[in-house]
Design a protein around this motif. Structure first.
Motif, PDB file in Angstrom:
ATOM      1  N   THR A 486       8.375 -11.747  45.911  1.00  0.00           N
ATOM      2  CA  THR A 486       9.942 -11.979  46.258  1.00  0.00           C
ATOM      3  C   THR A 486      10.480 -10.599  46.138  1.00  0.00           C
ATOM      4  N   LYS A 506       4.732  -8.736  37.865  1.00  0.00           N
ATOM      5  CA  LYS A 506       4.016  -9.253  36.512  1.00  0.00           C
ATOM      6  C   LYS A 506       2.794  -8.949  36.608  1.00  0.00           C
ATOM      7  N   LYS A 508      -1.102  -9.379  36.603  1.00  0.00           N
ATOM      8  CA  LYS A 508      -2.074 -10.574  36.204  1.00  0.00           C
ATOM      9  C   LYS A 508      -3.331 -10.050  35.975  1.00  0.00           C
ATOM     10  N   GLY A 553      12.084 -15.307  33.303  1.00  0.00           N
ATOM     11  CA  GLY A 553      11.425 -13.989  33.598  1.00  0.00           C
ATOM     12  C   GLY A 553      11.346 -13.508  34.848  1.00  0.00           C
ATOM     13  N   ASN A 554      10.008 -13.124  35.569  1.00  0.00           N
ATOM     14  CA  ASN A 554      10.267 -12.229  36.565  1.00  0.00           C
ATOM     15  C   ASN A 554      10.556 -13.140  37.676  1.00  0.00           C
ATOM     16  N   SER A 586      16.393 -16.912  31.461  1.00  0.00           N
ATOM     17  CA  SER A 586      15.554 -16.996  30.205  1.00  0.00           C
ATOM     18  C   SER A 586      14.752 -15.741  30.319  1.00  0.00           C
ATOM     19  N   ILE A 587      14.563 -14.808  29.383  1.00  0.00           N
ATOM     20  CA  ILE A 587      13.822 -13.648  29.020  1.00  0.00           C
ATOM     21  C   ILE A 587      13.133 -13.807  27.551  1.00  0.00           C
ATOM     22  N   THR A 615      14.179 -15.667  24.331  1.00  0.00           N
ATOM     23  CA  THR A 615      13.416 -16.781  23.501  1.00  0.00           C
ATOM     24  C   THR A 615      12.696 -16.006  22.416  1.00  0.00           C
ATOM     25  N   ARG A 616      12.181 -14.896  22.584  1.00  0.00           N
ATOM     26  CA  ARG A 616      11.214 -14.501  21.528  1.00  0.00           C
ATOM     27  C   ARG A 616      11.556 -13.509  20.845  1.00  0.00           C
ATOM     28  N   ARG A 683      15.588 -20.889  23.847  1.00  0.00           N
ATOM     29  CA  ARG A 683      15.520 -21.405  25.145  1.00  0.00           C
ATOM     30  C   ARG A 683      16.523 -21.936  25.841  1.00  0.00           C
ATOM     31  N   GLU A 743      12.758 -22.005  44.392  1.00  0.00           N
ATOM     32  CA  GLU A 743      11.814 -20.817  44.918  1.00  0.00           C
ATOM     33  C   GLU A 743      10.424 -20.378  44.550  1.00  0.00           C
ATOM     34  N   LEU A 744      10.139 -21.111  43.446  1.00  0.00           N
ATOM     35  CA  LEU A 744       8.785 -20.821  43.070  1.00  0.00           C
ATOM     36  C   LEU A 744       7.973 -21.424  44.146  1.00  0.00           C
ATOM     37  N   GLN A 745       6.724 -20.707  44.344  1.00  0.00           N
ATOM     38  CA  GLN A 745       5.813 -21.291  45.175  1.00  0.00           C
ATOM     39  C   GLN A 745       4.338 -20.970  44.613  1.00  0.00           C
TER      40      GLN A 745
HETATM   41  N1  LIG Z   1       8.563 -17.160  44.641  1.00  0.00           N
HETATM   42  C1  LIG Z   1       7.749 -17.239  43.574  1.00  0.00           C
HETATM   43  O1  LIG Z   1       6.921 -18.089  43.735  1.00  0.00           O
HETATM   44  C2  LIG Z   1       7.602 -16.253  42.592  1.00  0.00           C
HETATM   45  C3  LIG Z   1       8.951 -15.306  42.534  1.00  0.00           C
HETATM   46  C4  LIG Z   1       8.874 -14.499  41.375  1.00  0.00           C
HETATM   47  C5  LIG Z   1       7.886 -14.505  40.409  1.00  0.00           C
HETATM   48  N2  LIG Z   1       7.059 -15.325  40.521  1.00  0.00           N
HETATM   49  C6  LIG Z   1       6.062 -15.626  39.285  1.00  0.00           C
HETATM   50  O2  LIG Z   1       6.789 -16.541  38.466  1.00  0.00           O
HETATM   51  C7  LIG Z   1       6.287 -16.175  37.040  1.00  0.00           C
HETATM   52  C8  LIG Z   1       7.681 -15.592  36.231  1.00  0.00           C
HETATM   53  O3  LIG Z   1       7.375 -16.328  34.915  1.00  0.00           O
HETATM   54  P1  LIG Z   1       7.109 -15.086  33.814  1.00  0.00           P
HETATM   55  O4  LIG Z   1       5.597 -14.706  33.544  1.00  0.00           O
HETATM   56  O5  LIG Z   1       7.716 -14.044  34.286  1.00  0.00           O
HETATM   57  O6  LIG Z   1       7.921 -15.884  32.689  1.00  0.00           O
HETATM   58  P2  LIG Z   1       7.339 -15.856  31.234  1.00  0.00           P
HETATM   59  O7  LIG Z   1       7.896 -14.280  30.747  1.00  0.00           O
HETATM   60  O8  LIG Z   1       6.321 -16.312  30.765  1.00  0.00           O
HETATM   61  O9  LIG Z   1       8.795 -16.685  30.580  1.00  0.00           O
HETATM   62  C9  LIG Z   1      10.058 -16.339  31.089  1.00  0.00           C
HETATM   63  C10 LIG Z   1      11.220 -17.110  30.223  1.00  0.00           C
HETATM   64  O10 LIG Z   1      10.938 -18.401  30.577  1.00  0.00           O
HETATM   65  C11 LIG Z   1      10.873 -19.277  29.370  1.00  0.00           C
HETATM   66  N3  LIG Z   1      10.160 -20.638  29.751  1.00  0.00           N
HETATM   67  C12 LIG Z   1       8.729 -20.690  29.718  1.00  0.00           C
HETATM   68  N4  LIG Z   1       8.682 -21.964  30.089  1.00  0.00           N
HETATM   69  C13 LIG Z   1       9.781 -22.522  30.040  1.00  0.00           C
HETATM   70  C14 LIG Z   1      10.175 -23.846  30.005  1.00  0.00           C
HETATM   71  N5  LIG Z   1       9.185 -24.718  30.224  1.00  0.00           N
HETATM   72  N6  LIG Z   1      11.315 -24.190  29.779  1.00  0.00           N
HETATM   73  C15 LIG Z   1      12.366 -23.410  29.486  1.00  0.00           C
HETATM   74  N7  LIG Z   1      11.960 -22.044  29.453  1.00  0.00           N
HETATM   75  C16 LIG Z   1      10.762 -21.581  29.646  1.00  0.00           C
HETATM   76  C17 LIG Z   1      10.160 -18.512  28.551  1.00  0.00           C
HETATM   77  O11 LIG Z   1      10.488 -18.864  27.111  1.00  0.00           O
HETATM   78  P3  LIG Z   1       9.154 -18.864  26.047  1.00  0.00           P
HETATM   79  O12 LIG Z   1       9.288 -17.433  25.402  1.00  0.00           O
HETATM   80  O13 LIG Z   1       9.843 -19.727  24.799  1.00  0.00           O
HETATM   81  O14 LIG Z   1       7.956 -19.446  26.624  1.00  0.00           O
HETATM   82  C18 LIG Z   1      10.683 -17.198  28.805  1.00  0.00           C
HETATM   83  O15 LIG Z   1      11.864 -16.891  28.071  1.00  0.00           O
HETATM   84  C19 LIG Z   1       5.438 -15.112  37.189  1.00  0.00           C
HETATM   85  O16 LIG Z   1       4.104 -15.465  36.852  1.00  0.00           O
HETATM   86  C20 LIG Z   1       5.722 -14.441  38.525  1.00  0.00           C
HETATM   87  O17 LIG Z   1       4.327 -14.045  39.001  1.00  0.00           O
HETATM   88  C21 LIG Z   1       6.923 -16.322  41.469  1.00  0.00           C
END
Ligand SMILES: NC(=O)c1ccc[n+]([C@@H]2O[C@H](COP(=O)([O-])OP(=O)(O)OC[C@H]3O[C@@H](n4cnc5c(N)ncnc54)[C@H](OP(=O)(O)O)[C@@H]3O)[C@@H](O)[C@H]2O)c1
Ligand SMILES: Cc1cc2nc3c(=O)[nH]c(=O)nc-3n(C[C@H](O)[C@H](O)[C@H](O)COP(=O)(O)OP(=O)(O)OC[C@H]3O[C@@H](n4cnc5c(N)ncnc54)[C@H](O)[C@@H]3O)c2cc1C
Length: 747
Positions: A486, A506, A508, A553-554, A586-587, A615-616, A683, A743-745
């Motif tokens: 995105t 982010k 992987k 997050g991201n 939320s980060i 959150t952490r 959270r 938005e997530l896919q």
């Molecule tokens: N369009 C799309 O499809 C798209 C666009 C952008 C990004 N992405 C993908 O989306 C993902 C974003 O995740 P991330 O890895 O950046 O996130 P992350 O760092 O794992 O988590 C971000 C925040 O969300 C909180 N969180 C996680 N699960 C939750 C829940 N069930 N309810 C409430 N809060 C929650 C976490 O809290 P805790 O610390 O307590 O877990 C943390 O504060 C990435 O894998 C990225 O690749 C997809």
């Protein structure tokens, strides 16, 4: 627009040109085969099909056939249509072009010299030089057998067409619903409580608790899968029921068919034909739904991952039909004693190849493999699908129906061409790469973000929430792969920024990790990239009175673009349309501010209210340090950016190498943002937030529409989805409407 119109044209062209046999052909074929029982005084040249050549080129044979057709024509098999089919057969198979008038004359002429073997016991059936009257009861019997056979072929095509129409009509209806909703037409209708109930019970909820987050059956990793939504499940159930009905109904058999024998054999043959042709009719849909350029996405307003779910289920139906087709046909061949001979025939071998590819595709597409080795899955998938189509083409090239394969290949090629055009429009650009590490005191050190900033051509237009596929033109960065990300378009913000698109990766385990590793090991700051896009459904957030952005997050770039664009649109709006925008992000730790500070700070003095949940990490660290950039460092002034910068972190010896043009500590960032951003430890409670917004709306005097954008970890998005569904099901949505714009896919 051009490409999508072409895609639809191809599909409809196939619908229009697909073979329809039954009515005219059965009479013609029964007379034609009756004529084969006689030996005419005519020797065809060696390189022709004698069956057709004699019938079309030897006048007594031709006259006998036309006479037979004239005598047995009825309303189901009219004479003129039969003549038409005969003329076509002679032209394509018999090396002779004949007009209908000529054929009629030939039939009339034949009556003058007609011989009837039934009335002459000494009739000599060889070396015939005169037209013959065929055994009419045999012709009628054959006509019925042919009719059933051709009618089944026609039904197969027709029923396949109906499933395409099913998808077309359904997606148009969903599109109408979505567009009316998104554009706020008929605002009051959308508040109808029944409609809200419909959304709450059918449209929104997940099937179990999961949709974007994979569900596991009995906790076994291999049995992990992405489940469709409830609405998607209903759509698929209806489609599958249609397919079951269309492949099992309307078979007509006779007691003893002169073509196929017993009813059992007729069923074997007919089921085989039906399922084989029906499988072909599903192929264009399969490619259309699986391709990146699909007009139906624009029409329906549904995201790509929904179409991928449809793609998967259509392919399962198609595969099942192919298996039934092959199974029934093999039993049929065994019953007729021709199985061994068929094994050596080319059509049969290509059929086997296609079926094998089809089964391999099913196995290699299992989520367990796809998740672990996506790129291997993709390459194998494309390769096997191509061989499958080639196999299908040569399986039927001599008997017809190859137009379905050509249309499918056409759709595929067009999609590829358009992808190439999309890449060409953006051109080759040099992307600036920056790695942002979490703070050294953060508990989660293994969560870096790679920011990719790419100059944007002036003519290239994006929209909030869109994504692009990125190709890194570097041999170390797997230049042959493309990954979806995105974007945040810098021109979404106020003022006159340098046109750039920004991506926040982010890392992987695959290419994204390779990118991170290469930046760290080779110190690269720039790399040539290709950008393919923009893709993705367009959520019209500008039309909502309230915008709620729930982000994890991201997942931030898409929702942030919505916020930024709504802010930049404000000066052109009157006070009445003043929109309330709430961003809840939320980060894990405050370190995320490092890679998104430049963007977030733009929201200062706007109508966007921002709450950041940490959150952490520890908020007090930033508090302690927020007064200065001094070395009072619970928070190290570690990473920091304003222009170009690269941080290399050797975690063992903590030696740090930096290219930083200007440094702001995280404490300063926190301090600057705190002026308009609320920071909270823990959270977010999305339910509470939603309720709070709903209560505010309920007190307002006018109808309020709420657009809720969600992007972040998959479980978070699933929870938000079910939360909205649950909230709507309470049926107290008197003065407001909520639309979930996810938005997530994941696919
Ligand atoms: N369009 C799309 O499809 C798209 C666009 C952008 C990004 N992405 C993908 O989306 C993902 C974003 O995740 P991330 O890895 O950046 O996130 P992350 O760092 O794992 O988590 C971000 C925040 O969300 C909180 N969180 C996680 N699960 C939750 C829940 N069930 N309810 C409430 N809060 C929650 C976490 O809290 P805790 O610390 O307590 O877990 C943390 O504060 C990435 O894998 C990225 O690749 C997809
Ligand atoms: C529409 C969309 C927008 C995205 N936007 C962002 C973003 O802004 N920031 C971000 O960090 N991530 C984003 N992602 C996720 C990102 O595309 C994947 O993390 C990335 O492709 C993983 O690459 P990898 O080779 O390192 O993956 P791997 O470690 O091999 O796989 C990790 C996961 O990503 C999936 N995946 C891998 N390659 C692809 C691919 N080509 N297409 C779809 N899924 C794939 C795999 O199935 C697996 O579940 C987005 C994904 C989608 C579908």
């Amino acid at each position: 627009m051009l490409i999508t119109s072409l895609l639809v044209l191809i599909l409809f062209n196939v619908l229009a040109t697909a073979k329809i046999f039954a009515k005219p052909s059965s009479l013609m074929f029964s007379c034609l085969t009756a004529s084969q029982e006689f030996q005419y005084d005519f020797v065809p040249p060696p390189d022709v099909i004698p069956f057709w050549y004699i019938a079309c080129n030897y006048e007594p044979a031709l006259g006998s056939i036309v006479f037979c057709m004239d005598s047995n024509a009825d309303s189901i098999c009219p004479f003129s249509n039969s003549l038409e089919v005969l003329a076509l057969g002679c032209q394509t198979q018999g090396d002779r072009t004949l007009t209908q008038t000529y054929l009629m004359e030939s039939g009339k002429n034949a009556t003058k010299y007609m011989k009837n073997p039934a009335s002459d016991p000494d009739f000599n059936f060889t070396q015939l030089t005169t037209p013959i009257m065929f055994n009419m009861s045999e012709v009628v019997n054959k006509k019925d057998a042919y009719y059933n056979f051709f009618d089944n072929l026609d039904d197969s095509t027709k029923f396949g067409d109906f499933t395409i129409i099913y998808w077309g009509v359904l997606l148009i209806l969903i599109g109408l619903f979505n567009h009316i909703s998104a554009h706020n037409y008929l605002k009051s209708i959308s508040l109808n409580s029944r409609l809200n109930q419909w959304k709450a019970l059918v449209v929104l909820p997940t099937l179990s608790s999961y949709h974007l987050n994979p569900a596991r059956f009995r906790g076994i990793a291999f049995f992990e899968a992405l489940l469709p939504l409830r609405q998607e499940t209903f759509v698929l159930i209806a489609y599958i029921l249609l397919c079951v009905y269309y492949t099992t109904s309307n078979y007509k058999v006779i007691a003893n068919s002169p073509l196929f024998g017993s009813p059992y054999r007729q069923y074997l043959r007919f089921i085989s034909d039906r399922t084989g042709i029906f499988a072909f009719t599903q192929l264009p849909l399969l490619i259309l739904f699986g391709g990146r350029n699909n007009i139906l996405m624009t029409i329906s307003g549904l995201p790509f991952n929904t179409f991928i779910i449809f793609h998967k289920w259509i392919s399962r139906v198609m595969m099942l039909c192919a298996v039934v087709h092959a199974h029934q046909f093999v039993i049929y061949l065994e019953a007729t004693g021709t199985f061994r001979r068929s094994l050596g025939e080319l059509y049969f071998q290509f059929g086997e190849l296609a079926l094998l590819c089809c089964l391999l595709i099913m196995v290699q597409s299992v989520f367990y493999f796809r998740k672990r080795c996506y790129e291997l899955f993709l390459v194998l998938h494309i390769f096997l699908a191509f061989i499958f189509l080639v196999g299908c083409y040569f399986h039927v090239s001599k008997i017809g129906y190859s137009e379905w394969i050509l249309a499918t290949l056409g759709l595929w090629i067009l999609d590829r061409v358009w992808r190439f055009v999309n890449i060409y429009r953006y051109g080759v650009q040099t992307a600036q790469l920056t790695v942002f590490h979490p703070h050294s005191t953060d508990s989660n050190r293994e969560d870096p973000t790679v920011k990719v900033s790419i100059p944007k051509p002036a003519t290239w237009k994006s929209y909030p929430g869109c994504f692009v596929y990125l190709y890194f033109l570097d041999p170390h960065l797997k230049f042959w792969e493309s990954h979806p990300f995105t974007i945040y378009d810098s021109t979404d913000q106020f003022g006159d920024p340098t046109p750039m698109i920004n991506i926040y990766i982010k890392p992987k385990c695959g290419t994204t990790k390779a990118i991170y590793d290469q930046i760290m090991s080779r110190d690269i700051t720039g790399v040539k990239v290709l950008v393919e896009g923009p893709y993705g459904h367009r959520a019209h957030t500008e039309n909502y009175d309230q915008l709620l952005l729930f982000v994890g997050g991201n997942g931030i770039p898409g929702p942030f673009s919505h916020a930024a664009r709504s802010v930049s649109a404000l000066p052109y709006k009157d006070v009445e349309s003043f929109k309330k925008v709430e961003l809840v992000w939320s980060i894990k730790t405050l370190s995320a501010l490092n890679w998104f500070y430049d963007e977030l700070i733009q929201l200062k003095d706007t109508n966007v209210s921002v709450t950041v949940y940490v959150t952490r990490g520890d908020l007090s660290l930033a508090d302690d340090d927020n007064s200065s950039t001094s070395s009072n460092n619970n928070i190290e002034p570690e990473i920091l950016t304003e222009t170009s910068h690269l941080l290399k972190d050797d975690t063992n010896n903590k030696s740090k190498k930096r290219e930083v043009s200007s440094i702001i500590t995280i404490a300063e960032k926190f301090h600057n943002l705190s002026k308009f951003v609320t920071f909270i430890r823990g959270r977010p409670n999305f339910e509470k937030k939603l309720d709070q917004v709903i209560n505010e709306c309920s007190q307002a005097s006018k109808i309020t529409t709420i657009g809720l954008v969600a992007c972040g970890p998959s479980l978070m998005c699933d929870n938000i989805r079910n939360l909205v569904a649950h909230r709507l099901s309470r049926n107290d949505t008197g003065k407001f409407r909520i639309d979930l714009l996810e938005e997530l896919q994941v696919w």
